[in-house]
Design an enzyme around this catalytic site. Structure first.
Site, PDB file in Angstrom:
ATOM      1  N   ASP A 399       0.840  -1.197   0.000  1.00 58.98           N
ATOM      2  CA  ASP A 399       0.000   0.000   0.000  1.00 58.98           C
ATOM      3  C   ASP A 399       0.877   1.249   0.000  1.00 58.98           C
ATOM      4  OD1 ASP A 399      -2.275   1.564   0.090  1.00 58.98           O
ATOM      5  OD2 ASP A 399      -3.191   0.423   1.717  1.00 58.98           O
ATOM      6  N   GLU A 402       3.092   5.345  -3.530  1.00 56.97           N
ATOM      7  CA  GLU A 402       3.352   6.593  -4.275  1.00 56.97           C
ATOM      8  C   GLU A 402       4.617   7.310  -3.787  1.00 56.97           C
ATOM      9  OE1 GLU A 402       0.362   6.615  -2.210  1.00 56.97           O
ATOM     10  OE2 GLU A 402      -0.444   5.228  -3.678  1.00 56.97           O
ATOM     11  N   ASP A 472      -7.964   4.568  -3.852  1.00 58.95           N
ATOM     12  CA  ASP A 472      -9.123   4.604  -2.952  1.00 58.95           C
ATOM     13  C   ASP A 472     -10.257   5.434  -3.559  1.00 58.95           C
ATOM     14  OD1 ASP A 472      -7.487   3.172  -1.254  1.00 58.95           O
ATOM     15  OD2 ASP A 472      -6.926   4.899  -0.049  1.00 58.95           O
TER      16      ASP A 472
END
Length: 813
Positions: A399, A402, A472
């Site tokens: 997760d 980025e 998300d």
């Protein structure tokens, strides 16, 4: 990583300069024009690299995406009419010796792309104390050509003409500075700093904040598949995923104990609903100061080995959430911090407290680590291996790759990494952190294929066994519609493994009166979830996930109820397609194909398909047109009665306000591309291409067509991907054109296929003679099926069953 020394200035003696305007090199030419050193290199006959620097500047360029080296390419170079012209068997590259502009043509002379002269290609820039440049290049595209790629955006666009976009990695948008054109070429701008892409009436350009040189690759593939092949040759091929990864995955934010995790798998098995993957989200490590400890420090996970053993005993697999950041109380943080391997900017979570909104008076102190540093990647794996992998964890959910960058300050980009400022390499963060885990697992074992689910990606990441999801996204029809072009453009960047949160991540607005967990009984959410799930059947990974409300099938009702049955039908459809999907996966790995195929990939001459953002091909056979608009409820979220499912604001007026009857028949319009005939998958009805048709739908039926000439293998009814051998397969044959398909099998979860441990069975359909040829099986592996039955079925339901022993045979239908 590929490292090349470029010494473009000061190489040419005065005597040589007086003889000609360029120097021929092993792979191309070097020259100087208008104070800019230019090097043109053939990497292959179809791929050209162009590097430009201010004259006399020596640059050491380290490519993070490109792994290929220039091949020995036969080419000619010469001067003609003020141009240096290079010719390979595929390309003609021309450099204007006055302006420095480079243009590209096919070997036969067809125009492809041309640079535009610019006044400010290099603007001096102080990058956190290091002298460098902003770099810029503009190109001239034809007015009518469409372009695709650049990553994954949430703007709903298919063709990217007219787009102006700052390319920087975020939660919802993954960027790769590469596009491809309907003219059959692609362009990869090899730069990792924030980059402004602009396409308008003045031209098409890239402007990057940091660049010691301007560096790009021009690729001529002839068509979209060819461009993808060029990209993968440059940046890495796609490894095979295990068969089980193509089954159904259940997840939510979050399961809060190991008993709950195991209980979900057990419930699916008790219900007889297929399932292959379960995912554990965050906080199995405990509180936020232990963020991403990569250890089961939460007391609700007291026996992690037992948890994995229990999941495996039910023939399921497990992935677990890991992050690219660490809390200050964790062992990795305490080892990385003194070594200067943490990046000092704010990231998620902001508070050490679990409360929402974050209590910033108690900062978490969580910091992202520096994956550009090879020692830091080693440390990351050490704790991951010792804390989790040792239990037999099957896959990683990486997760925030980025990474999350919160409360951004300009100085954050000055933070030093192993490879320079964060600004310089910012967009390569996911490539480096995912690559670190992939490389280490490959080095540790060849028995378990790497499978990484991650939230961000850069071109080249396809080589690391990763599937990128779209972030998300909120739960809405609008966001469902946006996922289709998002996945298609991402795939056109050469990265074929992509997925999404089925149902959307944030779904709390559908809970009755704000009661947590009640959305699955709300007709508004039920319809959206079912349609999103049906879309998920035809994406590379089928994964249900989100927050605010559970997503398990049994939360939506029980067997015999319309919504429950529609969900189960979609999951079972996915499992029936596993032989087709796994063989397509081999086509992706072995023949550089793509799962999700924009219509332009297979129908480039049909301009009506160039900008279609609502349908696509899945493999070479299926035309998928998901239902992307509400048919039974309203797209506006309104208050619904919990007991009756009636809309209280508009009670009893029509199907948008009265009782929701999910059994009603509806219709959706579908465009059938020109150049093929099409069969309705559900009814077998044949339609001609080049027209829009009305397709009957119900909650469990959505528009799905099969191209004439297709051969589609279907597998047995199973509870998990490998439950039954493929010794009784259905071959659906769709007449109307000649066609072929290769059925692929291997050991399903190791790397022995790289050593030749696999089989292929070629299937071909001759339409004029109505003959199916099941060709001679090639290859072998331990445990392979030596003999089997094929039940061959035509669209009208007729057909015959044949026994196959590996030898070529013809079947007349």
């Amino acid at each position: 990583m590929k490292k090349t020394m470029l010494t473009l200035g000061g190489l040419l003696c005065a005597a040589w300069l007086s003889a000609q305007s360029y120097q021929k090199t092993t792979h191309g030419i070097r020259t100087t024009v208008n104070g800019v050193d230019v090097e043109v290199q053939f990497f292959t006959p179809s791929v050209v690299r162009v590097v430009k620097t201010p004259a006399g500047k020596t640059v050491e360029k380290q490519s993070l995406s490109v792994t290929a080296s220039p091949e020995e390419v036969s080419f000619k170079a010469g001067e003609k009419n003020g141009h240096v012209v290079l010719e390979s068997k595929k390309l003609r590259v021309s450099l204007n010796t006055v302006s420095g502009v480079i243009s590209y043509k096919t070997a036969s002379g067809s125009e492809l792309l041309k640079e535009q002269a610019v006044d400010s290609m290099f603007i001096p820039f102080n990058d956190a104390g290091t002298p460098t440049f902003n770099v810029y290049q503009s190109f001239r595209l034809d007015k009518e050509e469409a372009i695709y790629g650049l990553g994954q955006f949430q703007n709903g666009k298919m063709s990217l003409r007219g787009l102006k976009k700052n390319l920087i990695q975020t939660n919802l948008e993954d960027v790769s500075p590469v596009f491809q054109s309907t003219k059959g070429y692609g362009l990869f701008w090899d730069n990792y700093s924030p980059t402004m892409f602009t396409d308008d009436e003045t031209g098409t350009s890239f402007r990057s904040e940091v660049g010691d040189c301007m560096d790009y690759y021009f690729m001529y593939g002839g068509n979209a598949d060819g461009v993808v092949a060029c990209l993968r040759h440059l940046t890495g091929e796609v490894p095979m995923f295990p068969l089980w990864t193509y089954g159904f995955w259940q997840s939510k934010e979050r399961y809060k104990s190991q008993d709950e995790v195991v209980g979900v798998v057990r419930k699916y098995r008790d219900l007889g609903v297929p399932l292959d993957g379960i995912i554990q989200d965050w906080q199995y490590w405990g509180h936020n100061y232990l963020w991403n400890a990569m250890d089961f420090t939460n007391p609700l996970y007291p026996r992690p080995q037992q948890m994995l053993d229990d999941v495996h005993a039910m023939n399921a697999h497990m992935a677990i959430s890991i992050w690219s950041s660490f809390g200050p109380a964790t062992k990795p943080y305490r080892e990385l911090k003194p070594k200067g391997m943490l990046l000092e900017f704010s990231t998620w979570p902001e508070s050490g407290m679990d409360a929402w909104p974050p209590i910033k008076a108690y900062p978490s102190g969580v910091r992202a680590y520096d994956p550009y540093n090879p020692e830091a990647r080693d440390i990351y794996w050490k704790y991951l291996n010792n804390g989790i992998f040792k239990y037999g964890m099957d896959a990683w959910w990486m997760d925030s790759t980025e990474p999350d960058h919160l409360s951004i300050k300009p100085g954050d980009y000055d933070v030093k990494t192993w490879l320079g400022s964060f600004r310089k390499v910012r967009n390569a963060y996911p490539l480096m952190t995912v690559g670190g885990v992939s490389d280490h697992q490959r080095a540790a074992t060849s028995d378990k294929r790497v499978f990484i689910l991650t939230r961000s990606g850069l071109v080249g990441q396809q080589r690391y066994g990763s599937s990128v999801w779209s972030g998300d996204v909120g739960s809405s029809w609008e966001n469902l519609r946006k996922q289709v072009p998002a996945g298609l453009n991402f795939s056109l960047c050469g990265m074929p493994q992509w997925n999404h949160d089925i149902g959307g991540f944030f779904a709390g607005q559908y809970n009755f009166n704000g009661r947590p967990g009640s959305a699955p009984r709300n007709p508004l959410f039920q319809e959206l979830f079912v349609r999103w799930l049906q879309f998920g059947v035809f994406t590379p990974m089928m994964r249900s996930h989100g927050t605010d409300t559970p997503r398990e099938i049994y939360e939506f009702g029980r067997k015999g109820e319309t919504v429950y049955d529609a969900i189960e039908k979609a999951i079972r459809l996915r499992y029936s397609l596993l032989p087709y999907i796994y063989s397509t996966s081999w086509d992706v790995t072995h023949r550089q194909s793509t799962f999700m195929r924009a219509l332009v990939m297979d129908f480039p001459k049909d301009k009506k398909g160039w900008d279609r953002n609502d349908e696509y091909m899945f493999g070479k056979a299926f035309l998928v047109a998901p239902v992307l608009h509400a048919q039974y409820t309203t797209e506006k979220v309104v208050r619904m009665d919990e007991n009756t499912g009636w809309n209280k604001e508009n009670k009893g007026t029509d199907d948008k306000g009265g009782p929701v009857d999910f059994t009603e028949k509806k219709a959706a319009k579908v465009y059938l591309p020109e150049g093929a005939s099409w069969y309705n998958f559900w009814t077998g009805k044949k339609e001609r291409g080049g027209q829009e048709v009305d397709c009957e739908t119900t909650l469990d039926i959505f528009p799905l067509y099969v191209r004439a000439g297709s051969i589609v293998p279907l597998g047995p009814d199973v509870q998990y991907a490998t439950e039954k051998p493929w010794d009784e397969l259905v071959l659906r044959v769709y007449p109307g054109a000649d066609g072929s398909f290769t059925l692929y099998e291997d050991e399903f979860d190791n790397y022995n296929y790289e050593k030749g441990a696999y089989t292929e069975i070629p299937l071909s359909w001759d339409d004029s003679s109505r003959r199916l040829t099941i060709g001679k099986r090639t290859g072998s592996y331990e445990g392979m099926i030596a003999e089997r039955n094929f039940r061959i079925v035509l669209p009208d339901g007729t057909g015959k069953t044949v026994h196959y022993d590996g030898k070529s045979m013809n079947v007349k239908l």
